[in-house]
Design a protein around this motif. Sequence first.
Motif, PDB file in Angstrom:
ATOM      1  N   GLY A 190       0.794  -1.219   0.000  1.00  0.00           N
ATOM      2  CA  GLY A 190       0.000   0.000   0.000  1.00  0.00           C
ATOM      3  C   GLY A 190       0.828   1.271   0.000  1.00  0.00           C
ATOM      4  O   GLY A 190       0.332   2.328   0.357  1.00  0.00           O
ATOM      5  N   LEU A 191       2.090   1.184  -0.399  1.00  0.00           N
ATOM      6  CA  LEU A 191       2.947   2.369  -0.379  1.00  0.00           C
ATOM      7  C   LEU A 191       2.671   3.307  -1.548  1.00  0.00           C
ATOM      8  O   LEU A 191       2.937   4.497  -1.461  1.00  0.00           O
ATOM      9  CB  LEU A 191       4.417   1.951  -0.369  1.00  0.00           C
ATOM     10  CG  LEU A 191       4.848   1.159   0.859  1.00  0.00           C
ATOM     11  CD1 LEU A 191       6.304   0.729   0.731  1.00  0.00           C
ATOM     12  CD2 LEU A 191       4.638   1.974   2.128  1.00  0.00           C
ATOM     13  N   PHE A 192       2.149   2.793  -2.648  1.00  0.00           N
ATOM     14  CA  PHE A 192       1.748   3.634  -3.773  1.00  0.00           C
ATOM     15  C   PHE A 192       0.645   2.944  -4.547  1.00  0.00           C
ATOM     16  O   PHE A 192       0.435   1.738  -4.412  1.00  0.00           O
ATOM     17  CB  PHE A 192       2.932   3.979  -4.691  1.00  0.00           C
ATOM     18  CG  PHE A 192       3.595   2.793  -5.351  1.00  0.00           C
ATOM     19  CD1 PHE A 192       3.052   2.200  -6.482  1.00  0.00           C
ATOM     20  CD2 PHE A 192       4.773   2.280  -4.838  1.00  0.00           C
ATOM     21  CE1 PHE A 192       3.668   1.119  -7.093  1.00  0.00           C
ATOM     22  CE2 PHE A 192       5.406   1.207  -5.446  1.00  0.00           C
ATOM     23  CZ  PHE A 192       4.845   0.626  -6.575  1.00  0.00           C
ATOM     24  N   GLY A 193      -0.066   3.707  -5.321  1.00  0.00           N
ATOM     25  CA  GLY A 193      -1.131   3.146  -6.144  1.00  0.00           C
ATOM     26  C   GLY A 193      -1.917   4.247  -6.824  1.00  0.00           C
ATOM     27  O   GLY A 193      -1.659   5.438  -6.600  1.00  0.00           O
ATOM     28  N   GLY A 194      -2.845   3.846  -7.668  1.00  0.00           N
ATOM     29  CA  GLY A 194      -3.656   4.817  -8.376  1.00  0.00           C
ATOM     30  C   GLY A 194      -4.883   4.167  -8.979  1.00  0.00           C
ATOM     31  O   GLY A 194      -4.984   2.945  -9.074  1.00  0.00           O
ATOM     32  N   VAL A 195      -5.830   5.005  -9.387  1.00  0.00           N
ATOM     33  CA  VAL A 195      -7.059   4.572 -10.042  1.00  0.00           C
ATOM     34  C   VAL A 195      -7.011   5.070 -11.475  1.00  0.00           C
ATOM     35  O   VAL A 195      -6.683   6.237 -11.720  1.00  0.00           O
ATOM     36  CB  VAL A 195      -8.303   5.119  -9.314  1.00  0.00           C
ATOM     37  CG1 VAL A 195      -9.577   4.688 -10.019  1.00  0.00           C
ATOM     38  CG2 VAL A 195      -8.317   4.666  -7.859  1.00  0.00           C
TER      39      VAL A 195
END
Length: 99
Positions: A33-38
């Motif tokens: 969960g350190l980075f992500g996007g939609v």
Amino acid sequence: MMPIKFPFCGLTASTVFIGRNSRGNWVAREHNGLFGGVFVNRDQAFKYALFKNGRHLEAIVELAHEIHLDIFADPQSAGTTHVLLEEIEQLNSASVHEG
């Protein structure tokens, strides 16, 4: 889940999960969960995942089940962040239906 280690060069790539959320958007999320996007489409989610994990295609996992974007700087605060993201998503959903 542990990051994938590449013995040939000593690099470590973050595993990134890709899939659709409950609204049908594409989500890319690092396993901790350190980075992500939609994203609007699968191609953009993959491009983002490749960029963020150092172009290691083998460290990207496409999921058949629903995935949600949970991002937190401190894994210990995961529960609090998850609740906040759900509240924001509900508020956004309500405002779309109103106007």
